[in-house]
Design an enzyme around this catalytic site. Structure first.
Site, PDB file in Angstrom:
ATOM      1  CE1 TYR A 376       6.717  -5.722   3.511  1.00 47.55           C
ATOM      2  CE2 TYR A 376       5.049  -4.137   4.193  1.00 47.55           C
ATOM      3  CZ  TYR A 376       5.612  -4.935   3.219  1.00 47.55           C
ATOM      4  OH  TYR A 376       5.083  -4.939   1.953  1.00 47.55           O
ATOM      5  CB  VAL A 399       0.220  -0.599  -6.342  1.00 45.24           C
ATOM      6  CG1 VAL A 399      -0.690  -1.703  -6.877  1.00 45.24           C
ATOM      7  CG2 VAL A 399       0.405   0.492  -7.387  1.00 45.24           C
ATOM      8  CG  LEU A 472       5.164  -2.013  -6.864  1.00 50.78           C
ATOM      9  CD1 LEU A 472       5.829  -2.920  -7.886  1.00 50.78           C
ATOM     10  CD2 LEU A 472       3.878  -1.424  -7.418  1.00 50.78           C
ATOM     11  CG  ASP A 473       2.129  -2.743   1.236  1.00 52.20           C
ATOM     12  OD1 ASP A 473       2.646  -3.858   1.447  1.00 52.20           O
ATOM     13  OD2 ASP A 473       1.527  -2.091   2.108  1.00 52.20           O
ATOM     14  CB  VAL A 474       1.229  -6.288  -4.372  1.00 49.82           C
ATOM     15  CG1 VAL A 474       0.869  -4.960  -5.020  1.00 49.82           C
ATOM     16  CG2 VAL A 474       2.626  -6.723  -4.791  1.00 49.82           C
TER      17      VAL A 474
END
Length: 611
Positions: A376, A399, A472-474
């Protein structure tokens, strides 16, 4: 006088307690239904509406309760609430902990899950009318109130009336106030206390499961205090009442005894004739809840595990995958769950190597599992790094990613990193947690890293920095609380903070599995000014069978043309898999007709997914 004073104080205290519980029940059920069925705004609106509707029905029917046994009816109401509130809570949890046959209509499940709200609201609707009628029967003319309190109250009342008189026509009311106004005033005070204590103490400190038992315990205690003070077996230390049904009380009154006591004992608020069986039930419930509250950590863990182990990994056929929760904790922003998933199906495990692996779940979404944690982050970092130059001159914004794993991958390229995450508690724990350290290798010590504990959207609103790469690792779009991170306003802020050749990268749900989400998402980023997108899958041999499987889909977003992934700047990871990453092409961000983008002030709930 002492009797009237303690009677009044007792009724007002009970009003405060039951109002505290009533308001808190409303919040508990709203939050529970949100956790179980998603949609914060929708669930809160429906739950609050149903609760107040049921309160109104209960209040309207309260006039049909026997006026000669107001005290007995109040006691029964509190005992029923003490029993029904936790039972309803467990019913909702149970509905989400078992596999319900598909033949059962969804509307039936929806209705059954909200019956506890109606029942608790209906019973709570009896409380204030009963308390008001009992207060009126006390006949307190105010003389029982201490003089200093009467003086202070009069001054406050004069001030408030004067303030109200600036907008309304007023007439100063003297003497005893109506029972309705006094009870309602205490009801509002108790309601405010219930809201504040629930939001600031009970929910964050104990969690939903212990909170419902705390409230039920208070209902049980309220019932016992009432029957102790007004019942013939009274052990209330300030009560001087004689038994209402005993001949001694009549004899006492006939021989010059306390006539006030005798009259008080015969009033309809007396609880002397409360069923002994119901009293025993109340004592048992109260003792049980006291034990649960005293051991709230154990109760919370066991009930949570029962629910979670049925919900986690439930997308597989029955009997194929078993989840066992190993630990869980709640930070100020999310529920962190560790669990082992074990392949229990027939034949070889097609999902990961071996039979058991450890996974992490944040809220309603799986964050990572051992089999794909590395792949991932390769897809999140090592693939898009092909589009920017390595080295300290390149600025990257991350983020989310409070597990520090993305930072470890970025460290390999020597870039300058600004890292923004809201959950400082989770970030602090992840630094030393062995489960995370095996992947992040103490990346929080990277010398070109600047970490800020803040909301990502607010950070972008306040910073003047521009970035060559925004990652964006949200969390997934599973809850209303995350709508901001999937809004046009957020993506517009991301775009405006990109450098001239900058790109933004995010993982995404499959358009085949979640078509409504995908359409809303694409229209949202398009409305934010992104005109080009490049989509790719990360592949990994998860089950060690010699063939790679799709792990996660990613989207690279840009406001203009950008080079291919396999260009001159391709990373070593991409070059080693050129046959896979050479095929993705940039293309215009599509627009779907009739699909509204998601905005902070006009949310499109289709962007939320039910995983």
């Amino acid at each position: 006088m002492s009797n009237t004073r303690t009677d009044t104080a007792t009724l007002l205290t009970l009003t405060f307690v039951v109002s505290f519980c009533s308001f808190a029940y409303e919040f508990v059920y709203s939050e529970l239904l949100t956790v179980m069925y998603g949609g914060t705004v929708t669930q809160y609106v429906i739950t609050v509406g149903l609760y107040f509707f049921s309160l109104g029905i209960g209040a309207a029917l309260s006039d049909d309760l026997d006026g000669a046994t107001l005290g007995g009816n109040f006691f029964r109401t509190e005992v029923l609430l003490a029993a029904a509130a936790p039972a309803g809570f467990l019913l909702i949890v149970g509905l989400n902990s078992v596999r319900i046959p598909q033949a059962v209509p969804a509307e039936v499940i929806w209705t059954v899950a909200r019956l506890p709200v109606v029942v608790v609201g209906f019973l709570s609707g009896f409380e204030l009318p009963l308390l008001t009628r009992m207060f009126d029967e006390l006949g307190d003319d105010g003389s029982a109130t201490p003089s200093w309190l009467r003086t202070a109250g009069a001054r406050i009342h004069d001030f408030v009336v004067a303030a109200v008189g600036t907008l309304w026509t007023v007439e100063r009311t003297e003497g005893r106030r109506s029972g309705l106004s006094v009870i309602l005033a205490m009801d509002y005070v108790g309601g405010l206390a219930g809201a504040v204590v629930y939001a600031r103490v009970l929910y964050p400190g104990l969690g939903l499961i212990p909170t419902i038992f705390v409230l039920a315990l208070l209902n049980g205690v309220a019932a016992l205090v009432f029957v102790a003070h007004f019942g013939e077996w009274s052990w209330w230390p300030f009560s001087d009442a004689a038994p209402s049904a005993s001949p001694a009380s009549s004899a006492s009154a006939a021989h010059g005894g306390n006539a006030t006591d005798s009259a008080r004992a015969d009033r309809s608020l007396s609880a002397a004739r409360v069923s002994k069986t119901l009293l025993v039930v109340c004592l048992l419930l109260t003792a049980t809840y006291a034990g649960v509250v005293a051991k709230h950590d154990v109760a919370d863990e066991r009930l949570s595990q029962l629910y979670l182990e049925q919900q986690i990994e439930n997308e597989y056929p029955p009997g194929a995958m078993r989840a066992t929760v190993t630990s869980q904790e709640t930070t100020a922003y999310q529920h962190v769950i560790r669990y082992n998933r074990t392949w229990t199906g027939t034949g070889p495990n097609p999902h990961f190597d071996g039979r058991t692996e450890q996974c992490l779940r944040l809220g309603a979404a799986v964050q990572l599992c051992e089999s794909w944690a590395d792949s991932y982050h390769r897809g999140l970092v090592d693939v898009p790094m092909s589009l920017v130059e390595p080295g300290p001159e390149t600025k990257v914004l991350v983020v989310g990613g409070g597990d520090w794993i993305a930072i470890d991958h970025l460290r390999e390229y020597g870039v300058t990193v600004d890292h923004v995450d809201l959950d400082g508690e989770f970030m602090r724990d992840a630094k030393t947690d062995p489960f995370f350290r095996r992947w992040h290798d103490d990346a929080h010590e990277y010398d070109r890293l600047n970490t800020t504990v803040a909301d990502g959207y607010r950070y972008l609103q306040e910073t003047n920095e521009t970035y060559d790469l925004v990652l964006l690792d949200v969390p997934g779009a599973t809850d209303d609380d995350l709508l901001t991170l999937y809004s046009t306003e957020f993506y517009r802020s991301v775009r405006t903070h990109l450098s001239e050749d900058g790109v933004a990268v995010t993982w995404g749900y499959s358009p085949d599995a979640y078509p409504e989400h995908h359409k809303a998402f694409v229209n949202t980023v398009g409305a934010a000014g992104f005109t080009q997108e490049l989509s790719y899958w990360v592949r990994e041999d998860l089950d060690d069978d010699g063939e790679t499987e799709r792990v996660e889909q990613f989207y690279v977003l840009a406001p203009g043309d950008r080079p291919r992934l396999t260009g001159d700047g391709a990373t070593r990871y991409v070059r080693a898999r050129e046959e896979h990453y050479g095929s993705p092409e940039w293309h215009a961000v599509p627009h779907y007709r009739g699909v509204r983008e998601n905005s902070i002030f006009h949310p499109n709930y289709d962007i939320l997914v039910d995983t």
